[in-house]
Design a protein around this motif. Sequence first.
Motif, PDB file in Angstrom:
ATOM      1  N   GLN A   1       0.838  -1.197   0.000  1.00 55.15           N
ATOM      2  CA  GLN A   1       0.000   0.000   0.000  1.00 55.15           C
ATOM      3  C   GLN A   1       0.875   1.249   0.000  1.00 55.15           C
ATOM      4  O   GLN A   1       1.953   1.272   0.593  1.00 55.15           O
ATOM      5  CB  GLN A   1      -0.903   0.015   1.242  1.00 55.15           C
ATOM      6  CG  GLN A   1      -2.057   0.999   1.155  1.00 55.15           C
ATOM      7  CD  GLN A   1      -2.952   0.933   2.396  1.00 55.15           C
ATOM      8  OE1 GLN A   1      -2.735   0.136   3.300  1.00 55.15           O
ATOM      9  NE2 GLN A   1      -3.953   1.780   2.453  1.00 55.15           N
ATOM     10  N   GLU A   2       0.402   2.290  -0.699  1.00 51.47           N
ATOM     11  CA  GLU A   2       1.043   3.610  -0.659  1.00 51.47           C
ATOM     12  C   GLU A   2      -0.037   4.614  -0.309  1.00 51.47           C
ATOM     13  O   GLU A   2      -1.100   4.645  -0.935  1.00 51.47           O
ATOM     14  CB  GLU A   2       1.678   3.957  -2.011  1.00 51.47           C
ATOM     15  CG  GLU A   2       2.841   3.062  -2.380  1.00 51.47           C
ATOM     16  CD  GLU A   2       3.510   3.477  -3.684  1.00 51.47           C
ATOM     17  OE1 GLU A   2       3.474   4.683  -4.009  1.00 51.47           O
ATOM     18  OE2 GLU A   2       4.061   2.602  -4.379  1.00 51.47           O
ATOM     19  N   LYS A   3       0.241   5.435   0.726  1.00 54.55           N
ATOM     20  CA  LYS A   3      -0.777   6.374   1.202  1.00 54.55           C
ATOM     21  C   LYS A   3      -0.243   7.796   1.176  1.00 54.55           C
ATOM     22  O   LYS A   3       0.958   8.012   1.300  1.00 54.55           O
ATOM     23  CB  LYS A   3      -1.195   6.016   2.636  1.00 54.55           C
ATOM     24  CG  LYS A   3      -1.793   4.617   2.791  1.00 54.55           C
ATOM     25  CD  LYS A   3      -2.253   4.350   4.221  1.00 54.55           C
ATOM     26  CE  LYS A   3      -1.101   3.975   5.109  1.00 54.55           C
ATOM     27  NZ  LYS A   3      -1.528   3.476   6.440  1.00 54.55           N
TER      28      LYS A   3
ATOM     29  N   THR B 118       5.226   0.032   8.352  1.00 53.60           N
ATOM     30  CA  THR B 118       5.017   1.256   7.571  1.00 53.60           C
ATOM     31  C   THR B 118       6.255   2.139   7.676  1.00 53.60           C
ATOM     32  O   THR B 118       7.058   1.999   8.600  1.00 53.60           O
ATOM     33  CB  THR B 118       3.803   2.048   8.092  1.00 53.60           C
ATOM     34  OG1 THR B 118       4.033   2.415   9.459  1.00 53.60           O
ATOM     35  CG2 THR B 118       2.538   1.218   8.003  1.00 53.60           C
TER      36      THR B 118
END
Length: 229
Positions: free
Chosen positions: A183-185, A208
């Motif tokens: 995931q990239e946020k 993370t």
Amino acid sequence: MHRNLDQLQEQLGLRFRQKKLLQQAFTHSSYVNEHRMEKHEDNERLEFLGDAVLELTMSEYLYNLHKEYSEGELTKLRASIVCEPSLVHFAQALNFGDFVRLGKGEEMTGGRSRPALLADVFEAFIGALYLDQGLEAAKSFLRQFVFPLLDGAKKPQVQDYKTQLQEYVQQQNLGTLEYRIVQEKGPAHDREFVSEVFMDSQSVGMGTGRSKKEAEQNAACQALSKIRK
């Protein structure tokens, strides 16, 4: 052979009011299993308590030290300290392994230097000290013996958890590791990555970070703690 706990108290400049608590902190379940008639208690419940005390005291320490850090940054920094490899480092610096009471089987297979055991003993000791003398005594101990190990009482020394994990997995012949960014946020200027580490296609850790590298290191840290237990 384990050393006398009076030596440890002298070494640390401490005197426990309830010596049974100190003894329990350094008693492994393997010793209890081999001495059932003597009704000893192992250190697992103290470990649970010590973990909570460490989280609180480390949170307060970092909160006061890094006033410029956001909640997310403080959380990550705390996670890198209250993580098995760091706890092992603290236990080794204080020679805690020398004082553990082990069963004969555990002793013969090198339990005294086993990372998961050392991390557990360190947490159990903090729990015992808290019960015996309160939160201020636990804070005082950490200020004296642990915070100075955190790279000049600033950021903790960067631990290469990926290398440690790779070496451990190879030594134990556990399989093949693979890291994936799952995931990239956030916007481009404030990106956060989520990495997951797999061992033979089974997820063993997640972390993370502000960079892919940091996310992978945090995932490896969690995986180390998990598979060693």
